[in-house]
Design a protein around this motif. Sequence first.
Motif, PDB file in Angstrom:
ATOM      1  N   ILE A  86      24.349 -16.236  22.962  1.00  0.00           N
ATOM      2  CA  ILE A  86      24.978 -14.934  23.247  1.00  0.00           C
ATOM      3  C   ILE A  86      26.388 -15.173  23.775  1.00  0.00           C
ATOM      4  O   ILE A  86      26.567 -15.747  24.855  1.00  0.00           O
ATOM      5  CB  ILE A  86      24.172 -14.143  24.293  1.00  0.00           C
ATOM      6  CG1 ILE A  86      22.719 -13.976  23.844  1.00  0.00           C
ATOM      7  CG2 ILE A  86      24.794 -12.793  24.538  1.00  0.00           C
ATOM      8  CD1 ILE A  86      21.850 -13.207  24.812  1.00  0.00           C
ATOM      9  N   PRO A  87      27.405 -14.726  23.017  1.00  0.00           N
ATOM     10  CA  PRO A  87      28.775 -14.851  23.546  1.00  0.00           C
ATOM     11  C   PRO A  87      28.984 -13.861  24.685  1.00  0.00           C
ATOM     12  O   PRO A  87      28.418 -12.772  24.681  1.00  0.00           O
ATOM     13  CB  PRO A  87      29.663 -14.468  22.346  1.00  0.00           C
ATOM     14  CG  PRO A  87      28.752 -14.259  21.202  1.00  0.00           C
ATOM     15  CD  PRO A  87      27.370 -14.108  21.696  1.00  0.00           C
ATOM     16  N   SER A  89      31.434 -12.087  25.334  1.00  0.00           N
ATOM     17  CA  SER A  89      32.195 -10.884  24.968  1.00  0.00           C
ATOM     18  C   SER A  89      31.291  -9.726  24.550  1.00  0.00           C
ATOM     19  O   SER A  89      31.705  -8.574  24.609  1.00  0.00           O
ATOM     20  CB  SER A  89      33.171 -11.216  23.835  1.00  0.00           C
ATOM     21  OG  SER A  89      32.448 -11.739  22.746  1.00  0.00           O
ATOM     22  N   VAL A  90      30.065 -10.008  24.106  1.00  0.00           N
ATOM     23  CA  VAL A  90      29.196  -8.913  23.641  1.00  0.00           C
ATOM     24  C   VAL A  90      28.227  -8.445  24.731  1.00  0.00           C
ATOM     25  O   VAL A  90      27.467  -7.517  24.522  1.00  0.00           O
ATOM     26  CB  VAL A  90      28.384  -9.297  22.372  1.00  0.00           C
ATOM     27  CG1 VAL A  90      29.301  -9.681  21.255  1.00  0.00           C
ATOM     28  CG2 VAL A  90      27.353 -10.343  22.654  1.00  0.00           C
TER      29      VAL A  90
ATOM     30  N   GLN B 102      25.710  -8.255  17.244  1.00  0.00           N
ATOM     31  CA  GLN B 102      25.878  -8.654  18.650  1.00  0.00           C
ATOM     32  C   GLN B 102      25.652 -10.170  18.789  1.00  0.00           C
ATOM     33  O   GLN B 102      26.511 -10.883  19.262  1.00  0.00           O
ATOM     34  CB  GLN B 102      24.872  -7.907  19.531  1.00  0.00           C
ATOM     35  CG  GLN B 102      24.992  -6.389  19.451  1.00  0.00           C
ATOM     36  CD  GLN B 102      26.294  -5.893  20.044  1.00  0.00           C
ATOM     37  OE1 GLN B 102      26.667  -6.247  21.156  1.00  0.00           O
ATOM     38  NE2 GLN B 102      27.014  -5.082  19.305  1.00  0.00           N
ATOM     39  N   TYR B 103      24.482 -10.630  18.416  1.00  0.00           N
ATOM     40  CA  TYR B 103      24.224 -12.070  18.438  1.00  0.00           C
ATOM     41  C   TYR B 103      23.088 -12.382  17.478  1.00  0.00           C
ATOM     42  O   TYR B 103      22.420 -11.485  16.969  1.00  0.00           O
ATOM     43  CB  TYR B 103      23.909 -12.572  19.859  1.00  0.00           C
ATOM     44  CG  TYR B 103      22.623 -12.081  20.463  1.00  0.00           C
ATOM     45  CD1 TYR B 103      22.568 -10.845  21.095  1.00  0.00           C
ATOM     46  CD2 TYR B 103      21.461 -12.841  20.427  1.00  0.00           C
ATOM     47  CE1 TYR B 103      21.399 -10.386  21.656  1.00  0.00           C
ATOM     48  CE2 TYR B 103      20.295 -12.391  20.987  1.00  0.00           C
ATOM     49  CZ  TYR B 103      20.270 -11.162  21.604  1.00  0.00           C
ATOM     50  OH  TYR B 103      19.096 -10.709  22.164  1.00  0.00           O
ATOM     51  N   ILE B 104      22.895 -13.687  17.233  1.00  0.00           N
ATOM     52  CA  ILE B 104      21.946 -14.123  16.199  1.00  0.00           C
ATOM     53  C   ILE B 104      20.915 -15.055  16.812  1.00  0.00           C
ATOM     54  O   ILE B 104      21.238 -15.877  17.671  1.00  0.00           O
ATOM     55  CB  ILE B 104      22.699 -14.873  15.080  1.00  0.00           C
ATOM     56  CG1 ILE B 104      23.773 -13.971  14.496  1.00  0.00           C
ATOM     57  CG2 ILE B 104      21.760 -15.284  13.965  1.00  0.00           C
ATOM     58  CD1 ILE B 104      24.873 -14.738  13.858  1.00  0.00           C
ATOM     59  N   LYS B 154      36.915 -12.477  16.801  1.00  0.00           N
ATOM     60  CA  LYS B 154      37.395 -12.531  18.192  1.00  0.00           C
ATOM     61  C   LYS B 154      38.837 -12.994  18.245  1.00  0.00           C
ATOM     62  O   LYS B 154      39.649 -12.468  19.003  1.00  0.00           O
ATOM     63  CB  LYS B 154      36.521 -13.498  18.999  1.00  0.00           C
ATOM     64  CG  LYS B 154      35.647 -12.808  20.027  1.00  0.00           C
ATOM     65  CD  LYS B 154      34.930 -13.797  20.888  1.00  0.00           C
ATOM     66  CE  LYS B 154      33.713 -14.336  20.196  1.00  0.00           C
ATOM     67  NZ  LYS B 154      33.071 -15.464  20.844  1.00  0.00           N
TER      68      LYS B 154
END
Lengths: 472, 157
Positions: A86-87, A89-90, B102-104, B154
């Motif tokens: 999870i970055p 930024s999100v 959002q994420y993986i 980004k």
Amino acid sequence: MRHQHKIVILKYVKGKFWLMLLPVLRGIFSWKYDVYYWFRNVWMDIIVILIILISAILKWYFVQFKLNEKEIYVRKGALFRRDFCIPFSVISTVCFCRPLIFRPFKAVKFCVCTDSYRSKKRKQRRRDTLVVTEIDYLQICNNMGFEKRGLATDYIASKKELLIFSTLFSSTFSGLIYLGTLIIRGEKIVGEKIKIKIFSVINMTTETMIFAKDNTASFAVAVVVIISVAWVMSFAKSFLRHMNFKIRSFEKGLEVENGHFSRWKYYVNSSKINYIDLRQNMLMKTAHIVSAHISCAGYKTVGNGQSVFIPVTTKKQAAAAMKELLPGFTQSNNLVSAKQARVWMPLTFVIGVFVGVKYLSSIFSEWRSLIVFLGVMLEVMFLYLLAVKITAKLTTGIGVSEETLSLRYCKAFRFHTVVVPKARIAYIKIQRTPFQQISGSCDVIVYTKGEGLRGHRVSGIDYKKIVFLMRN
Amino acid sequence: MDKYYLDKNALAILNVIIICISVCIIVVIKYLLYYKLAEYNAVKLAIEIVAAGLVTIYVVWLLIILPMWYRSVCYTLSKDELRINSGVVLRKLICVKLADVQYIETLKVPIFYKASLNFLLINISGKRVVLKYLSNAHLEELYNKLIQFGKDRKSKA
């Protein structure tokens, strides 16, 4: 890659482990420390206990995480291996919790939420929570950049505000007085009719109720006491949950702290806040006080708390606090107001109950007193609803500013003032019934982004004005 | 545009699992019929009819529908979006904007490394989209491409 705090092994073993372990250990005393006989009798239980313990240790071992400056990487599971990254930024909300049991061991529960977080999925909540050490907790805060501005803006809720908030928002408060009256009065009427059938139940209850002398009232008293105890528990839970409530605003968002025994801390990314909701009921409206809540994925839905921003305060203080803490959320006055009040439904029920009581009491004359009593209770409720809907007509409307939309509407018995940034609106729907087409009004439903789409329905709006506003 | 299909190794494993479940169900039904309910002829007949129906459905599903579904699933990755096509009778198309990701997550079964029981879970706002039964190579490729897309977005922002 790091592991979680070892205390989490005790969490993984769950209740069955202790239910098996304690009798096994107690067996040593009952066998008078004769280990051979004790072991002969409990060897199977010991094997099961060891299996549970080993599986908990393996589960702890196969959960690992890694932190760097831009993201957090987690790996979970042995048979079904799950990796995710999870970055920062999100991230919408980061939640830290220090339960009372964890504090001596310096362990912190930690959960990261993004806009994809769905609070209703309990498995996800359990899956995405890690238990870390204090050192890891400080490093997470450092890496995520939770810094305070030079002059941090604080809002600290007083105990008086929290008491009022817990009293108003405890789950059984508004129903408690109503139900208590209903049950005590109703039982006095019904008890004569069905007393023989439920006498055995009343007997059991009266044995435990030392102050209930009259059989006909004892059952009602028992139920009222149970409900009262439930409300007190709900009140205490809410009060302790929101005690020491403090909000601090910093560069990237908000820091919210609360809790007495279990201490909760949230870092909320301001850019991920979907909307602010100022809530009032009739009592609060007459006293000019509001309770402010925010919608942000993961905020307070983790930990089963309410999504409180400001517990309870006056309207002016709430507006001032919002301006300081969340300057991007500006309220605006109504540009378009409600054309008509939605009084038909409560009015129909008021008349319907009156007519129904008259009709039923003429048919079932034996049950007349009960029917009249129930009718009066329902009538009170619907008259209150009618008063709420008439009041709502004066305030319902939609306001527009440069960056936000302000929606004022009434849902059931509660008034809402919702401030939504335009960027967080998913879509707007305009709905008209045949009666609204004749009267020239409509319902405007604004859907906001967040954990699934959330709709805010503003009813009775002037159709031509809203269409003109949306086109411009 | 890159296209990805489900891996055939996973289909073989699925077939084996389904056959094992079917055999277990049939054994349990037979045990019920001939040991527990031997006296009740009407109940026996009803259970035999149900069992025959289940077996027929299983065979049809195993030999016809499952392979057809398997072949119908296609993941298409372009610059800005991911498309998921699936369905035999009712065709379904899901389009995911890569900017909303959002994420993986990846989900693997290490024991069955060669069986390609790999899943890619893409978390978007308020929902999760699952890409199923990818081969090891395709999983790595898709994962790296999506991560790279996120980094490029980004850096542009």
